[in-house]
Design a protein around this motif. Structure first.
Motif, PDB file in Angstrom:
ATOM      1  N   THR A 191       0.818  -1.217   0.000  1.00  0.00           N
ATOM      2  CA  THR A 191       0.000   0.000   0.000  1.00  0.00           C
ATOM      3  C   THR A 191       0.847   1.260   0.000  1.00  0.00           C
ATOM      4  O   THR A 191       0.343   2.338  -0.328  1.00  0.00           O
ATOM      5  CB  THR A 191      -0.931   0.029   1.227  1.00  0.00           C
ATOM      6  N   GLU A 196     -14.695   1.423  -2.867  1.00  0.00           N
ATOM      7  CA  GLU A 196     -14.821   0.582  -4.052  1.00  0.00           C
ATOM      8  C   GLU A 196     -15.646   1.330  -5.101  1.00  0.00           C
ATOM      9  O   GLU A 196     -16.577   2.057  -4.763  1.00  0.00           O
ATOM     10  CB  GLU A 196     -15.512  -0.738  -3.705  1.00  0.00           C
ATOM     11  N   ALA A 206      -3.090  -2.065 -11.770  1.00  0.00           N
ATOM     12  CA  ALA A 206      -4.341  -2.422 -11.091  1.00  0.00           C
ATOM     13  C   ALA A 206      -4.315  -3.878 -10.652  1.00  0.00           C
ATOM     14  O   ALA A 206      -4.773  -4.225  -9.556  1.00  0.00           O
ATOM     15  CB  ALA A 206      -5.525  -2.155 -12.019  1.00  0.00           C
ATOM     16  N   PHE A 214      -6.804  -3.992  -7.601  1.00  0.00           N
ATOM     17  CA  PHE A 214      -7.943  -3.124  -7.907  1.00  0.00           C
ATOM     18  C   PHE A 214      -8.769  -3.789  -9.016  1.00  0.00           C
ATOM     19  O   PHE A 214      -8.560  -3.536 -10.201  1.00  0.00           O
ATOM     20  CB  PHE A 214      -7.469  -1.738  -8.340  1.00  0.00           C
ATOM     21  N   TYR A 255     -10.875   4.285  -5.417  1.00  0.00           N
ATOM     22  CA  TYR A 255      -9.792   3.567  -4.743  1.00  0.00           C
ATOM     23  C   TYR A 255      -8.904   4.522  -3.947  1.00  0.00           C
ATOM     24  O   TYR A 255      -8.416   4.183  -2.868  1.00  0.00           O
ATOM     25  CB  TYR A 255      -8.943   2.811  -5.765  1.00  0.00           C
ATOM     26  N   ARG A 256      -8.692   5.720  -4.471  1.00  0.00           N
ATOM     27  CA  ARG A 256      -7.868   6.704  -3.774  1.00  0.00           C
ATOM     28  C   ARG A 256      -8.468   7.069  -2.423  1.00  0.00           C
ATOM     29  O   ARG A 256      -7.752   7.348  -1.458  1.00  0.00           O
ATOM     30  CB  ARG A 256      -7.704   7.948  -4.649  1.00  0.00           C
ATOM     31  N   TYR A 305       0.693   3.037  -3.274  1.00  0.00           N
ATOM     32  CA  TYR A 305      -0.601   3.458  -3.810  1.00  0.00           C
ATOM     33  C   TYR A 305      -0.545   4.868  -4.389  1.00  0.00           C
ATOM     34  O   TYR A 305      -1.019   5.118  -5.510  1.00  0.00           O
ATOM     35  CB  TYR A 305      -1.680   3.402  -2.723  1.00  0.00           C
ATOM     36  N   GLN A 307     -13.151   5.349 -11.093  1.00  0.00           N
ATOM     37  CA  GLN A 307     -12.688   4.188 -10.328  1.00  0.00           C
ATOM     38  C   GLN A 307     -11.422   4.511  -9.541  1.00  0.00           C
ATOM     39  O   GLN A 307     -11.279   4.115  -8.375  1.00  0.00           O
ATOM     40  CB  GLN A 307     -12.454   3.011 -11.283  1.00  0.00           C
ATOM     41  N   LEU A 308     -10.506   5.247 -10.163  1.00  0.00           N
ATOM     42  CA  LEU A 308      -9.292   5.657  -9.459  1.00  0.00           C
ATOM     43  C   LEU A 308      -9.629   6.511  -8.242  1.00  0.00           C
ATOM     44  O   LEU A 308      -9.050   6.335  -7.164  1.00  0.00           O
ATOM     45  CB  LEU A 308      -8.385   6.454 -10.402  1.00  0.00           C
TER      46      LEU A 308
END
Length: 699
Positions: free
Chosen positions: A4, A108, A52, A57, A103-104, A7, A99-100
Motif C-alpha cells: 500500500t 470501491e 491495477a 484493484f 480507490y484513492r 498506492y 474508479q481511481l
C-alpha cells in the motif's frame, strides 16, 4: 511487504496516463489515425491494467482489460475508428477516472457503473468485430495483466508451468538489471527488490547493475512495482529459467507496440527481438540521460520550504533595520555581509518559487475534451487553439484558475461563437475559432480567452441592466458596459439551459480572480469576437512592494499596480458633483482616493497639494491614491489576512516589516470602492482648492 505504500505513486502515474490517453484520443484523425498515437493509447491502458492487477484493484483491472483489447484491435487495423467509437473510448476513460478516485479514497467503485461500462465495451466488440472484447480477468490474479497480444506460437505458453514452479521453494528466478541509476537510488531500489523476493546475487558492470532475484511474483508484477520507483528505461526484467516464460515473453509490451510501424494481421514480432530492442533503447537512454533527472516531491514539502524562505526574508529585513538604526551602519564589513545575504535570499526565493511553477499546459490540457463535447451538444463546429502552453504559473494558482477559465470557455462556446449556418451567412468560416493563450507580462501572467464570434451586444446588455435595476446610462464607455456582465445574477441568455443562462457564473469568475490578486478585462468588437483577459500575479507567496506612509501608518502597494507618482497641483484638481475629486494627469482625469480618508488614518496630510499622488491601476481602471510619503521598494512576504484575522475592506493581505510591525497590503480597486462608500463625509479635512467641474477646460 506492505504494498500500500506505493498506492499514491500508482494513483499519480495513472492520472498522468489517463490524461495522456484523453489527449491522444481527442487528437486522433478517425479517417487516417496515426499508428504511433494508437500505440500510445494502448500502452497507457496496458500500464494501468498492470498496476491495477498488482494492487488488487479488480474493477479497474476488468475495465482496462476490455478497453485494452479493443484498443489492440484498433491499432492493428481490425477495428475501424468512427467518432462514436472514440466517444465510447472517452467514456471508458472517464469511468477509469471515477474508479481511481474511489480507490484513492479507500472505497470501491460503483458496481452498477462498472457493469454498465463493461457491457458497453463488450457490445462494441460484438457489433464491430463479432466477438467478445476478451476474457474477464480474475481480480486477484496479477498474472492476468499480461499483454493481450496473440503469441506467434501459443502452445509453449499454455504448457509452461506457472510462476513459482521453477524452484523448490515455489519461486521463479529473474535477473533485474538497473541501468544508469545513481548509487543512492540504486541502494533504495535493491532494498525494495528485497521486499519482493530473495536476492541471490549482485553484479556491477559500468552503468548496469544486475540483481538475481527469486520471487513468487511474475516478471510483469516485479516490473510494475519497480516502475513506480525507477524510470522504465532504467529497468529490465528477464526470467532466468523456464519457470516464467510468459512473463519474459510479455515483458515490456509497450516496446513491442512501438516496434510495430504498421498494424500486424495475426502474429506479432518474436519476443527475443522485442527484448533486444528494449535493451538497446534502455542502454541508449542510460548513455544519454545518465541517472534520473527528476524526482517526485509532495507539494506540502515545497510549501514548507517556501514558508521558511519567507521567514528568512523577514529576518533579513529585520537585520537591515537593526543595522540602519544602530551605529554600525557605517561598518563596511557588516554592510557587505547584509547585501550578500539580501542577494542570496532573493536568489533562494526565486529558485524555490520556480519549483512550484508549472506550465500552463497543465491547465489548457483540460479544455480540448470540454470544447469537443460542448460544441457537439450545441451543434457548432469549433477549433481550439492554445498558445503559450509553456508559460509558467504558480501551481496553487493553476488549480484555482481552472474553474473561472472553464466558465469563460463555456460562455464563448454558448454565447460567442455562432452556429455554422449563421457564420456562413455572415461571411465567416463555418468552423469557429476559440483561442486560449498565456504570456508573461512584467511580474504578472496574462491569460486570454479569445473567440471569433459575434461579439457582445451593447444595446442588449444595457437593456438587460435597466430591467435588472442597475444604474446605467447610454453615455457609458464600452469598457464600463462590458463590466456589467459581471453583476450578480446578470445574463443576456434568452432561455436557461444546462450550459448557461442562470446568471450565476460571471460574478463568481470575477470574485475568484480578485481573490487571487488579479483582475479581469473584456474587449469586444461586434461581428468579430470577444477577448476576455485575466491578469494574475505569478505567485501569491512573495511580491515586490512599494512602502508608503500615511500618518504614522505604513502600507504596501504591489509594484505591479504602480504606474507613476507625482505631486498634485491645485490647477489639476477638479471637484465633481457628489463630492468626488478628479486629478488631471496629462489628458486623463483620474478619480482621487485619499488613503487616510478611506482607512480612517489619523494625523495624515489632508491638503492634496502637499500629498503625493501614486497613480495605480486596478481592474482595468486607473486611480490616484493620495499618500503622505513614498518610503521605498522592498520584497515582502504575503500573509493571508482572512486566515489569521478577518476580511478587511480595501486590504488584500498583510506582511511583516523589518522592525517586526505588521503592514497592510492595499487592494487598489477595493480602495476606490471603499472611498466611494464614505463620500457622504468630506474627502479632505483642509480646503482642497479644487475647482468646480464647470471650470474644467474642454479637452
Amino acid at each position: 511487504m506492505d504494498i500500500t505504500e506505493f498506492y499514491d505513486t500508482f494513483f499519480e502515474e495513472a492520472d498522468e496516463l489517463l490524461a495522456e490517453m484523453e489527449s491522444h484520443l481527442l487528437e486522433l484523425d478517425v479517417d487516417n489515425p496515426d499508428v504511433e498515437r494508437l500505440n500510445a493509447i494502448f500502452r497507457a491502458a496496458h500500464s494501468i491494467k498492470g498496476g491495477a492487477g498488482t494492487f488488487g484493484f479488480e474493477a479497474l483491472q476488468r475495465t482496462t482489460h476490455l478497453l485494452e483489447n479493443l484498443l489492440d484491435y484498433t491499432r492493428r487495423g481490425e477495428l475501424a475508428l468512427r467518432r462514436d467509437i472514440v466517444d465510447t473510448f472517452l467514456e471508458a476513460k472517464d469511468m477509469l477516472n471515477d474508479q481511481l478516485d474511489a480507490y484513492r479514497q479507500g472505497g470501491e467503485p460503483d458496481p452498477e457503473a462498472l457493469e454498465r461500462i463493461c457491457e458497453t465495451l463488450r457490445r462494441l466488440a460484438l457489433e464491430e468485430l463479432g466477438e467478445d472484447a476478451g476474457a474477464e480477468v480474475a481480480g486477484a490474479a496479477p498474472a492476468a495483466s499480461a499483454s493481450p497480444e496473440p503469441a506467434a506460437d501459443p502452445a509453449p505458453a499454455e504448457a509452461a508451468p506457472s510462476a513459482g514452479e521453477g524452484t523448490p521453494d515455489g519461486g521463479a528466478r529473474f535477473q533485474v538489471t538497473l541501468i544508469g541509476v545513481a548509487d543512492k537510488d540504486r541502494d533504495l531500489l535493491i532494498e525494495e527488490l528485497a521486499q519482493l523476493g530473495d536476492i541471490e546475487d549482485q553484479q556491477a558492470d559500468g552503468e548496469r547493475h544486475r540483481v538475481v532475484l527469486t520471487s513468487s511474483l511474475s516478471g510483469d508484477d516485479i516490473e510494475a512495482v519497480m516502475c513506480f520507483i525507477a524510470e522504465p528505461e532504467q529497468l529490465e526484467v528477464r526470467a532466468l529459467d523456464a519457470a516464467a516464460p510468459a512473463a519474459a515473453t510479455e515483458s515490456k509490451p509497450e516496446v513491442k507496440a512501438e516496434a510495430e510501424a504498421v498494424p500486424a494481421p495475426a502474429a506479432t514480432k518474436p519476443a527475443a527481438p522485442a527484448k533486444a530492442e528494449a535493451a538497446a533503447k534502455s542502454s541508449d537512454a542510460a548513455k544519454k540521460g545518465g541517472e534520473s533527472t527528476s524526482i517526485r516531491v509532495p507539494v506540502s514539502k515545497v510549501d514548507q520550504i517556501i514558508n521558511l524562505v519567507g521567514e528568512l526574508i523577514i529576518t533579513q529585513s529585520m537585520l537591515n533595520q537593526v543595522a540602519e538604526d544602530s551605529e554600525t551602519v557605517n561598518d563596511g564589513a557588516l554592510v557587505t555581509g547584509l547585501n550578500l545575504l539580501q542577494r542570496t535570499a532573493r536568489d533562494l526565493q526565486e529558485a524555490v518559487m520556480s519549483v512550484r511553477m508549472v506550465p500552463m499546459d497543465y491547465v489548457f490540457s483540460r479544455f480540448p475534451r470540454l470544447v469537443r463535447d460542448l460544441a457537439g451538444k450545441l451543434d457548432k463546429d469549433v477549433e481550439l487553439v492554445t498558445e503559450g502552453k509553456s508559460t509558467e504559473l504558480d501551481k496553487g494558482l493553476t488549480e484555482r484558475i481552472i474553474d473561472p477559465l472553464t466558465h469563460l470557455v463555456r460562455n464563448s462556446l454558448d454565447h460567442g461563437i455562432e452556429t455554422p449556418d449563421r457564420r456562413e451567412a455572415a461571411g465567416k468560416p463555418r468552423t469557429g475559432r476559440l483561442t486560449l493563450s498565456a504570456q508573461h507580462q512584467g511580474g504578472n501572467i496574462l491569460i486570454e480567452v479569445i473567440d471569433d464570434g459575434g461579439g457582445l451586444n451593447r444595446d442588449k446588455i444595457l437593456e438587460k441592466a435597466r430591467s435588472s435595476g442597475l444604474s446605467v446610462s447610454d453615455s457609458m464607455s464600452d469598457d464600463e458596459v462590458w463590466q456589467l456582465i459581471f453583476a450578480p445574477g446578470f445574463s443576456t441568455a434568452d432561455a436557461v439551459s444546462d450550459v448557461s443562462g442562470r446568471g450565476v457564473g460571471m460574478d463568481v469568475v470575477k470574485r475568484n480572480i480578485q481573490a487571487m490578486g488579479g483582475h479581469v478585462e473584456i474587449l469586444s468588437t461586434p461581428g468579430q469576437g470577444t477577448t476576455t483577459r485575466i491578469v494574475l500575479p505569478l505567485t501569491l507567496a512573495i511580491l515586490d512592494g512599494m512602502s508608503i506612509k500615511v500618518g504614522e501608518e505604513m502600507f504596501i502597494l504591489p509594484v505591479s499596480a504602480v504606474i507613476e507618482s507625482l505631486q498634485p497641483r491645485a490647477d489639476d484638481l477638479y471637484s465633481m458633483a457628489g463630492g468626488d475629486v478628479l486629478l488631471k494627469v496629462r489628458e486623463d482625469y483620474l478619480p482621487v482616493v485619499a488613503v487616510h480618508h478611506a482607512l480612517d488614518v489619523a494625523d495624515a496630510i489632508t491638503d492634496p497639494t502637499r500629498a503625493i499622488a501614486v497613480i495605480v491601476q486596478g481592474e482595468g481602471r486607473r486611480y490616484a491614491l493620495l499618500v503622505d510619503q513614498l518610503v521605498g521598494q522592498q520584497q515582502v512576504v504575503v500573509k493571508n489576512l482572512e486566515t489569521n484575522y478577518r476580511k478587511v475592506p480595501g486590504v488584500s493581505a498583510a506582511t511583516i516589516l523589518g522592525d517586526g510591525s505588521v503592514a497592510l497590503i492595499l487592494d487598489v480597486a477595493d480602495m476606490h470602492r471603499l472611498g466611494q462608500s464614505k463620500k457622504e463625509n468630506p474627502v479632505f479635512g483642509a480646503p482642497t482648492r479644487a475647482r468646480p467641474v464647470e471650470e474644467v477646460e474642454p479637452s
